[in-house]
Design a protein around this motif. Structure first.
Motif, short mmCIF file in Angstrom:
data_model
loop_
_atom_site.label_atom_id
_atom_site.label_comp_id
_atom_site.label_asym_id
_atom_site.label_seq_id
_atom_site.Cartn_x
_atom_site.Cartn_y
_atom_site.Cartn_z
N ASN A 213 1.00 -1.20 0.15
CA ASN A 213 -0.09 -0.03 -0.01
C ASN A 213 0.98 1.26 0.04
OD1 ASN A 213 -2.15 2.18 0.61
ND2 ASN A 213 -3.25 0.62 1.64
N GLN A 216 -0.79 4.50 1.65
CA GLN A 216 -0.42 4.76 3.08
C GLN A 216 0.90 4.95 3.37
OE1 GLN A 216 0.39 1.28 4.82
NE2 GLN A 216 0.92 2.52 6.58
N VAL A 308 -7.63 -3.19 5.13
CA VAL A 308 -6.85 -2.58 3.98
C VAL A 308 -5.80 -3.38 3.54
CG1 VAL A 308 -5.71 -0.23 3.46
CG2 VAL A 308 -7.66 -0.27 4.98
N GLU A 309 -5.83 -3.48 2.42
CA GLU A 309 -4.47 -4.63 1.75
C GLU A 309 -3.38 -3.72 1.78
OE1 GLU A 309 -4.55 -7.71 0.37
OE2 GLU A 309 -6.79 -7.79 1.12
N GLY A 310 -2.33 -4.48 2.05
CA GLY A 310 -0.94 -4.16 1.80
C GLY A 310 -0.35 -2.97 2.94
#
Length: 432
Positions: A213, A216, A308-310
């Motif tokens: 991600n 982020q 939330v992925e990653g």
């Protein structure tokens, strides 16, 4: 199956690796390597080459183990560029630390590494042989060769510069080692790479464990950035630094299509390339296991729909900088803490040939206590922390930090330590 190959894994787990190889699942990139007995080559599970028959395949947890078994790295998928493997995260802490020290460049004497670990050279040899199937010397030479391959195929450094950067004393020694272990020469690896000495910039690629991600990570870095020493854009991170007293500058640009970062490096000493890249990998947290993070969050009670992925936890460039930020950031907002860190750079920071760098322990220790507009107790703690780093050859450990006046166990900062299964949280609180 050899004892080196996924010792302790069940048939069901091995079946999952076979399925990952057949589907070229990028989530498994870096967690294991595939050796093909008919070609003598080992690959990443995402290699685009034609899939070999299962009866011709062997699975290894480490690229070094495949090399020890007589396989050479694939020139197409480049196993040297795979994300750092996490396959041995469950073994003893001493083994993890030994792997880190043996993998560093320039290579240290095995006896000195054993001393740092608090064990004998003989016991170190027994540990690595029993758990990894490799001697300490093999780990060192294989790491040197894999990094040399990466530099030869990704950078425009000359063969002599690559040899020096990887710890070989000459290009001749690098050539002999490659011929001995792979039956290849540096020229064979660089057939499609043009070499130019006109630019001081070294271009490399830093792979990520997917999913990653970047949005982020970018937001975190931007909020905590110190403008004098680092810049964060929508798709890149730049930093000026000193590494072992050698000046350096880097720019890491996120490349979503390749699942990693295109890195530009300028270094006063090319022997620092490998440790700088390792430190950058830690800062960007590219080697964290997404599945481990997902499982931990689910076990903590987070609903699957909220995940939330990653997700990643970015770090700071140095252990000392993390400590300074911890002291400066007590009981105030992130913005206010970052402002104090910026003031610290302006008051005690130094310039190298590329620009401003975060101050080292000596500079902070010699800074007047009144240089920053901080509470007196916090100024004293910052000075005490800097003096502790000056006095210790290696960064002080948790117990040594807790022995300092003004530092105690309490919730205040997340401090990352490289080489462990995920992040370790060391909580530090300033006692007023």
């Amino acid at each position: 199956m050899s004892p080196q190959q996924f010792a302790g894994h069940s048939p069901q787990q091995l079946a999952s690796f076979r399925q990952a190889r057949l589907s070229r699942d990028p989530r498994f990139d870096g967690t294991f390597f595939v050796a093909v007995t008919t070609t003598g080559i080992f690959c990443r599970p995402v290699c685009p080459a034609r899939l070999p028959a299962e009866h011709n395949v062997l699975y290894y947890a480490h690229a070094l183990q495949a090399m020890a078994a007589g396989f050479r790295p694939c020139l197409r998928c480049r196993p040297d560029s795979a994300p750092q493997s996490s396959a041995w995260q469950g073994i003893d802490t001493t083994i993890k630390r030994a792997q880190q020290l043996l993998s560093r460049l320039p290579a240290q004497n095995v006896g000195q590494i054993a001393t740092r670990l608090g064990i004998s050279s003989r016991y170190l040899h027994q540990l690595t042989t029993r758990h990894l199937g490799l001697t300490p010397k093999q780990i060192q030479i294989y790491q040197q060769l894999l990094f040399a391959k990466q530099l030869l195929q990704q950078s425009a450094l000359t063969v002599t510069e690559v040899a020096l950067a990887c710890g070989f004393q000459s290009s001749r020694r690098l050539q002999i080692a490659m011929q001995k272990h792979w039956g290849l020469t540096p020229r064979n690896l660089r057939r499609t790479t043009s070499v130019s000495t006109d630019t001081p910039v070294t271009h490399l690629f830093l792979a990520c464990r997917t999913p990653y991600n970047w949005a982020q990570v970018q937001e975190f870095l931007a909020v905590h950035a110190l403008p004098l020493v680092e810049q964060v854009s929508a798709n890149s991170y730049q930093l000026v630094f000193n590494w072992d007293q050698h000046a350096g500058r880097l720019k890491a640009t996120y490349n979503a299509s390749k699942n990693g970062f295109d890195v530009e490096l300028e270094l006063a000493d090319i022997r620092c390339i490998q440790p700088v890249m390792q430190n950058l990998a830690r800062v960007l947290d590219v080697n964290a296991d997404p599945q481990l993070i997902k499982t931990a969050l689910l076990n903590a009670g987070i609903a699957s729909g909220q995940l939330v992925e990653g997700l990643r936890l970015p770090g700071t460039w140095s252990y000392f900088e993390a400590g300074c930020r911890a002291v400066l950031g007590q009981q105030i907002s992130v913005k206010a803490a970052t402002n104090y860190a910026n003031q610290l750079v302006a008051k005690a920071g130094q310039k190298n040939q590329f620009g401003w760098v975060f101050p080292g322990p000596e500079a902070v220790a010699n800074m007047p206590l009144t240089a920053l507009r901080l509470p007196a107790s916090r100024q004293t703690t910052l000075h005490t922390l800097a003096c502790a780093f000056v006095q210790h050859q290696e960064p002080p450990g948790r117990d040594q930090l807790l022995a300092l006046k003004g530092i105690g166990p309490g919730p205040a900062i997340i401090w990352k330590y490289a080489g462990l299964p995920t992040v370790i949280f060391i909580w530090i609180m300033i006692w007023w």
